[in-house]
Scaffold this active site. Structure first.
Site, mmCIF file in Angstrom:
data_model
loop_
_atom_site.group_PDB
_atom_site.id
_atom_site.type_symbol
_atom_site.label_atom_id
_atom_site.label_comp_id
_atom_site.label_asym_id
_atom_site.label_seq_id
_atom_site.Cartn_x
_atom_site.Cartn_y
_atom_site.Cartn_z
ATOM 1 C CB CYS A 1 -0.987 -0.014 1.168
ATOM 2 S SG CYS A 1 -0.235 0.063 2.812
ATOM 3 C CG HIS B 1 -4.588 0.104 3.861
ATOM 4 N ND1 HIS B 1 -3.840 -0.810 3.144
ATOM 5 C CD2 HIS B 1 -5.527 0.582 2.992
ATOM 6 C CE1 HIS B 1 -4.309 -0.896 1.912
ATOM 7 N NE2 HIS B 1 -5.329 -0.055 1.788
ATOM 8 C CG HIS C 1 -6.658 0.490 -1.718
ATOM 9 N ND1 HIS C 1 -6.907 -0.173 -0.528
ATOM 10 C CD2 HIS C 1 -7.619 0.069 -2.576
ATOM 11 C CE1 HIS C 1 -7.970 -0.943 -0.662
ATOM 12 N NE2 HIS C 1 -8.423 -0.815 -1.881
#
Length: 353
Positions: A267, A315, A327
């Protein structure tokens, strides 16, 4: 009577012998009834499995951040060691040069008979030469003092460089140990999550994927219904447009933990490389992005801003406009668009504020 008595005795003897020669049977304890088997653990529902897998991957994501941060610090410290090594080499060369100059001055004094400059002047007998000599002697003394001062400073610098290099080596080793622990944690959690998924039948795996999409859609709908998107219509900055263009071009590439492209990403590898493409380097990990980059309100965000998720900042996704992010979700998935509100938002940061 004697015959009857003898017969009775014979019968008694035969019976006794029969008892003695019969096999002896041990008196065993009563055999207990078999215990009823414990009831099998109830099978987890697919929703419970989904939540467990999600938790494992989130924990792996947090450990991935620790791994990436240790790697980034290790690279930085390695570069610092290279710089210090060069400084040490330069310092040693400078010390050698200064020692040569000190030696040259000593040899010059030896050639003049070993007398101090003042004594030589007193013996000259020439007043003008004496005065000129005084000035030259002063200059020579100042030059010698300057060389010695410079030599002492160079030696101190060399000791400092050497000490700093040693400390950086220790930090690199500590980072290596930290990386190894983080990798072990990542591998364990990913393996556990993959095992849970592999135990599902094909149709269950398809249902699991659909459940993930449904949960994300529900969360996004709830976020939109709150009016969060109402005033978010700002244009991206020129650098933000470049970052968004890079991120969207990676859609479809697989998630691989620790990856920074070009074939795969995690990510924060995706977001950091997107902003590097826009000539705005940012921290490598989502946690450091959250810690170091300027924070802005959700209602003020524009395309290119980074949305940090979960309470541990484990994240990150890039806002691309229209209530969507791009993402890299987790292992087993690919870089993909998603709704801004599909996960729990911690906050928003802006790399080019």
């Amino acid at each position: 009577m004697n015959r009857r008595h003898c017969a009775t005795a014979a019968i008694t003897l035969v019976c006794a012998l029969a008892l003695l020669t019969a096999p002896v049977q041990a008196m065993a304890a009563p055999v207990p009834e078999p215990a009823p088997s414990a009831p099998a653990a109830p099978k987890k529902s697919l929703e419970e499995v989904r939540e467990e897998i999600d938790t494992l991957y989130r924990q792996a994501g947090a450990a991935t951040d620790a791994y990436n941060l240790a790697e980034e610090q290790s690279k930085k410290q390695s570069g610092e060691i290279v710089r210090l090594t060069e400084a040490i080499a330069d310092g040693q060369a400078k010390i050698a040069e200064l020692k040569d100059r000190v030696g040259a001055q000593a040899r010059e004094q030896y050639r003049s008979g070993g007398l101090p400059p003042g004594a030589q002047l007193m013996l000259s007998g020439d007043p003008d030469l004496f005065m000129d000599g005084i000035n030259q002697a002063r200059q020579g003394q100042q030059a010698a003092k300057g060389v010695l001062t410079e030599l002492e400073q160079a030696q101190e610098d060399l000791e400092t460089y050497t000490k700093d290099a040693g400390l950086n080596w220790e930090k690199i080793e500590a980072g290596r140990v930290k990386q190894a622990k983080a990798k072990k944690s990542i591998d364990a959690r990913i393996a556990a999550a993959e095992k849970l998924e592999s135990q599902l039948a094909t149709e269950e795996q398809a249902r699991l994927l659909q459940m993930e999409k449904d949960a994300a859609s529900t969360a996004q709908a709830s976020w939109l219904s709150s009016g969060a998107l109402r005033d978010i219509d700002r244009a991206a900055s020129p650098a933000g447009k470049q970052a968004v263009a890079f991120a969207t071009a990676q859609i479809g590439k697989p998630y691989v933990w620790g990856a920074e492209g070009p074939g795969s990403y995690d990510c924060s590898g995706l977001t950091s490389q997107a902003w590097a493409a826009a000539k705005r380097p940012i921290p490598r990990t989502s946690q450091e992005q959250w810690r170091q980059l300027p924070r802005i309100a959700v209602e003020d965000m524009r395309p290119g801003d980074l949305i940090i998720y979960h309470s541990d900042a484990s994240h990150v996704g890039m806002y691309v406009g229209g209530g969507s992010i791009v993402h890299a979700p987790r292992p087993g998935r690919h870089v993909t668009p998603a709704g801004v509100g599909s996960m729990r938002i911690l906050g928003v940061v802006r790399p080019d504020k």
